[in-house]
Enzyme design. Structure first.
Site, PDB file in Angstrom:
ATOM      1  N   ASN A 158     -10.029  -3.250   2.088  1.00 18.66           N
ATOM      2  CA  ASN A 158      -9.778  -2.999   0.701  1.00 18.66           C
ATOM      3  C   ASN A 158     -11.002  -2.843  -0.034  1.00 18.66           C
ATOM      4  OD1 ASN A 158      -6.818  -3.621   1.069  1.00 18.66           O
ATOM      5  ND2 ASN A 158      -7.349  -5.851   0.860  1.00 18.66           N
ATOM      6  N   HIS A 212       0.806  -1.002  -0.007  1.00 15.05           N
ATOM      7  CA  HIS A 212       0.085   0.109  -0.128  1.00 15.05           C
ATOM      8  C   HIS A 212       0.875   1.271  -0.041  1.00 15.05           C
ATOM      9  CE1 HIS A 212      -3.822  -2.338   0.459  1.00 15.05           C
ATOM     10  NE2 HIS A 212      -3.082  -2.883   1.403  1.00 15.05           N
TER      11      HIS A 212
END
EC number: 1.11.1.6
Length: 697
Positions: A154, A81
Site C-alpha cells: 500500500n 482494491h
C-alpha cells in the site's frame, strides 16, 4: 488495415450499414470476421429469422455465440482494491545486494526486469471514484528470470490489524453498510468507526489514514511500502530482515480535502487519467526502491515487534538504502485483459526472498491465491498473458477449466521412470537452485506448540501513532485532527466517537482535545492500554510537507485566457512552464480562435466549465481589462480563482485581473504573484494560508 482499400460499405435493405470484404478481392484469412471457432460471418448486422418479420431462429449460432459471450464479459470484481489502474515498466538495479540475497534481480547493477504495477483504492467498487480519502494499493509484479515475484503493498507502511483473522471484519466494517448499500468508497460511517474504536491496534493506521497520505495528488507522487517484514537469504543461508519502500521521483504530494471533493465532481478518473496521460506523453513515472536491512539482534533491541504490521521502523533507526529504480513506460493495451485480470499473490516469491512469521502476512499468503479461483474462474489463471512468467515454467499440474497448454506424453506424475524407457519423464526438483524456506527464527521466544496468541510486544498500540503525530507539521496535524472530526461526525452510533477519542488520548492529549472540541463532546478519560506506550524520536520521513520537493516536474499549470490577453506574456509563460518540466493547460471561455492582443489566434485545451482549477497544480489568470469585466459576471470564473486560493495553490495574474481576484476573496500572500516570480511560486503549496480560509480542528 486500410478499410478503404479492403472493405466495401453498403446499405442493407433496412438502411443498416454493412462493411464487408470485397467480392473481387483476396479472401485470405486476414480481415475476415469469424466466430470463435473460426467460421467466417456473412452478415453481422441481422439475426437469422423465419421470414422478413418472422421469429428469430434458434439455429443462428452467430447470434447465440455473440450474445453468450457478451452476457459473460464481466467477472467478479475484487472484494477490496476493486478500482485500479496499472502500467507496464521495468525495474533497474542500481546497487547490488549479492552479499545479502541470492534473488536474481538484485545481483547485477544495470540489469532490468519487466514489471507490471497496479495502483488502486481499497474500499470502493470498480465504478467508484479515484479521489476519496482511502488507502491506495501499490502492487508490483516482477517478471524475473527465476519466476514471478509479487510485492503487494500500500501507500502506507502499516495496517489496521495485526492478525489476518480480523481482515474479513475490517473489510465488512469499512465497506458499504450491509442494510443500505452506502456510503460508497468512504470510511466516514458508523460501522467502520464502531469497529476500529473497539480495536486499539488500529490507532497507528488511523493516524496515517486521517493524514493527507490518503489524499494523494497522483499515483506518481505517493510512496509505496511492502508493509510486512520479509527476509533476504544469501548463498550461505544467512538471513537478513528487510522492509521495502518505494519513493517517488517527483516527491510526495497530496490534495487538500476540499479540493479532492471538488475533483470528484470534475473528474471521477482523475488519478487514472493522470498516470495514463503522463506515460502517453513520455513523462514516465519513476520510483526508487529502498530497503531497510537489519538483523535479529537489532530486532530484539527494538521496543516494538518487527512482526507487527501496525508498526514501522523509523528511517532514523534503520536508514533506507536505495538499491534500484522503477520506471513505468507503457500503458496497457487492454484494460480488462491486463488491469482486471492481473492476479497478485504475496506468496509469489523467488529464491533469496522469504517470509517472516508476521501473522497478517501469513493469512495473506492463503487468501490471495484462494480469491483468484473465484474471480478468474480457473486454477489456470497463471496462464493468462499478464500473469504468466516470462521465464520457462513446467510442472505436473494438469487439466482444469481453461487449460491453455497442451502437455505431451504420459508424464503427469513423479517420481517416474519413463525417461529410462525412451519417453519424456518431465521436470524434477532441484535442491541446489530451488526455493528453500529459511530456518532462521523470528524471535527468541519462537518455540513450543502452535498457539492462538499474540506476542506481548504486539500490545503496544499507541507508541508509533504518537510518533507519527509528533513527526507532522502544524498544518498536517490540523488536517489529521480535522479528518477525525469530519469522519466521526458522520457516525450516529452513540458511544463510538467518545470511545475513539478516548483511544486518541493515548496518542496525544492535544489531538484528543481538538477532536473532542470539533465534535462538541466532553473529553473522555483515556482508554485502558494493554501495554504502556513509549515516546519515540520524531521522524521527518513520516511528514509529507517536510519532504515536499519545490519542483514543477510532472505538474499541470492552468492558464485562463480571453479575448485580447497579452500575447507576449502568454507565449513566454507557456515556454517557462514547459522549460520547468510542467505542462501548460490553456482554459478559455471558448475553445477555438481566441484573438490575442497582437491579433494572433489561440486555441484553448478546455472550456472553462470543463476545466475547474482543482485539476491544476497552480493557475495563472491572464485576462485583459475588458476580459476581466466579462469574467466578473461568470460564477465559474470566480470559483476558478476562489478554489485555487482555497486549495493553497499559487495564483499568478495580470494587474488587469485584480478585480476578479478581489471578488473571489483572494488576499495577497507569498503565493499570489505577478508574472515575475510565478514559476518559483507554482512549485509549492502555501499551507500558511489555510488558517485564514477555514476552521480546522
Amino acid at each position: 488495415m486500410d478499410d478503404t482499400a479492403k472493405f466495401d460499405t453498403i446499405a442493407g435493405q433496412g438502411g443498416e450499414t454493412h462493411q464487408h470484404v470485397r467480392h473481387s478481392g483476396p479472401h485470405t484469412p486476414e480481415g475476415h470476421l469469424t466466430t470463435n471457432q473460426g467460421i467466417r460471418v456473412s452478415d453481422n448486422q441481422n439475426s437469422l429469422k423465419s421470414g422478413v418479420r418472422g421469429p428469430t431462429l434458434l439455429e443462428d449460432f452467430v447470434l447465440r455465440e455473440k450474445i453468450f459471450h457478451f452476457d459473460h464479459e464481466r467477472i467478479p470484481e475484487r472484494i477490496v482494491h476493486a478500482r485500479g489502474s496499472a502500467a507496464h515498466g521495468y525495474f533497474e538495479l542500481t546497487r547490488s545486494l549479492s552479499d545479502i540475497t541470492t534473488a536474481d534481480l538484485f545481483q547485477r547493477v544495470g540489469e532490468r526486469v519487466p514489471v507490471f504495477v497496479r495502483f488502486s483504492t481499497v474500499a470502493g467498487g470498480a465504478g467508484s471514484v479515484d479521489t476519496p480519502r482511502d488507502v491506495r494499493g501499490f502492487a508490483v509484479k516482477f517478471y524475473t528470470q527465476e519466476g514471478n515475484w509479487d510485492l503487494v503493498g500500500n501507500n502506507i507502511p502499516v495496517f489496521f490489524i495485526q492478525d489476518a483473522i480480523k481482515f474479513p471484519d475490517l473489510v465488512h466494517a469499512v465497506k458499504m453498510e450491509a442494510d443500505r448499500g452506502y456510503p460508497q468508497a468512504a470510511s466516514a460511517h458508523d460501522t467502520f468507526w464502531d469497529f476500529v474504536s473497539l480495536m486499539p491496534e488500529s490507532t497507528h493506521m488511523l493516524m496515517w489514514a486521517m493524514s493527507d497520505r490518503t489524499l494523494p495528488r497522483a499515483f506518481r507522487t505517493m510512496e509505496g511500502f511492502g508493509i510486512h517484514t520479509f527476509r533476504f537469504v544469501n548463498a550461505e543461508g544467512k538471513s537478513t530482515f528487510v522492509k521495502f519502500h518505494w519513493k517517488p521521483k517527483l516527491g510526495l504530494q497530496s490534495l487538500v480535502w476540499d479540493e479532492s471533493l471538488k475533483i470528484q465532481a470534475a473528474d471521477n478518473d482523475f488519478h487514472r487519467r493522470d498516470v495514463f496521460e503522463a506515460i502517453d506523453r513520455g513523462a514516465f513515472p519513476e520510483w526508487e526502491l529502498g530497503v531497510q536491512l537489519f538483523d535479529q539482534a537489532l530486532a530484539d533491541s527494538l521496543p516494538y515487534d518487527v512482526l507487527d504490521a501496525t508498526k514501522i521502523i523509523p528511517e532514523e533507526v534503520v536508514p533506507v538504502t536505495i538499491v534500484g529504480r522503477m520506471v513505468l513506460d507503457r500503458n496497457p493495451d487492454n484494460f480488462f485483459a491486463e488491469v482486471e485480470q492481473v492476479a497478485y499473490c504475496p506468496a509469489n516469491i523467488i529464491p533469496g526472498i522469504d517470509f517472516s512469521n508476521d501473522p497478517l502476512l501469513q493469512g495473506r499468503l492463503f487468501s490471495y491465491l484462494d480469491t483468484q479461483l473465484k474471480r478468474l474462474g480457473s486454477t489456470n489463471f497463471h496462464q493468462l498473458p499478464i500473469n504468466a512468467p516470462k521465464c520457462p515454467f513446467q510442472n505436473f499440474q494438469r487439466d482444469g477449466q481453461m487449460q491453455m497448454q497442451v502437455p505431451r506424453g504420459r508424464a503427469n506424475y513423479e517420481p517416474n521412470s519413463l525417461g529410462a524407457h525412451g519417453e519424456d519423464g518431465g521436470p524434477r526438483e532441484c535442491p541446489v537452485t530451488g526455493f528453500t524456506t529459511v530456518s532462521a527464527r523470528d524471535g527468541a521466544d519462537e518455540q513450543g506448540g502452535k498457539l492462538r496468541v499474540r506476542p506481548e510486544m504486539f500490545a503496544d498500540h499507541y507508541s508509533q501513532a504518537r510518533l507519527f503525530w509528533k513527526s507532522q507539521t502544524d498544518s498536517e496535524r490540523a488536517h489529521i485532527a480535522s479528518a477525525f472530526v469530519f469522519e466521526l461526525s458522520k457516525v450516529t452510533l452513540q458511544g463510538v466517537a467518545p470511545r475513539m477519542v478516548a483511544n486518541l488520548r493515548n496518542v496525544d492529549d492535544e489531538l484528543a482535545t481538538r477532536v473532542a472540541d470539533g465534535l462538541g463532546i466532553d473529553l473522555p478519560a483515556a482508554s485502558q492500554v494493554a501495554r504502556e506506550p513509549i515516546d519515540l524520536a520524531p521522524s521527518d520521513a513520516l511528514s509529507i510537507q517536510k519532504n515536499l520537493k519545490p519542483t514543477l516536474q510532472g505538474r499541470k499549470i492552468g492558464i485562463l485566457i480571453c479575448k485580447d490577453s497579452d500575447a507576449t506574456v502568454f507565449s513566454q509563460l507557456k515556454a517557462d512552464i514547459t522549460a520547468a518540466g510542467a505542462t501548460p493547460f490553456v482554459v478559455g471561455g471558448q475553445i477555438h480562435g481566441i484573438p490575442l492582443s497582437d491579433g494572433s489566434l489561440a486555441d484553448a485545451d478546455a472550456q472553462l466549465l470543463g476545466a475547474p482549477s482543482q485539476l491544476f497544480d497552480a493557475v495563472f489568470v491572464l485576462l485583459s481589462e475588458a476580459g476581466t469585466g466579462r469574467h466578473l459576471k461568470e460564477a465559474a470564473s470566480i470559483e476558478w480563482v476562489m478554489n485555487a486560493f482555497g486549495h493553497l495553490k499559487a495564483i499568478g495574474h495580470m494587474p488587469e485581473a485584480q478585480p476578479l481576484l478581489d471578488k473571489a476573496g483572494v488576499v495577497r500572500d507569498a503565493g499570489v504573484v505577478g508574472v515575475d516570480g510565478f514559476i518559483a511560486a507554482a512549485a509549492q503549496r502555501f499551507f500558511d494560508r489555510e488558517p485564514s480560509l477555514r476552521t480546522l480542528a
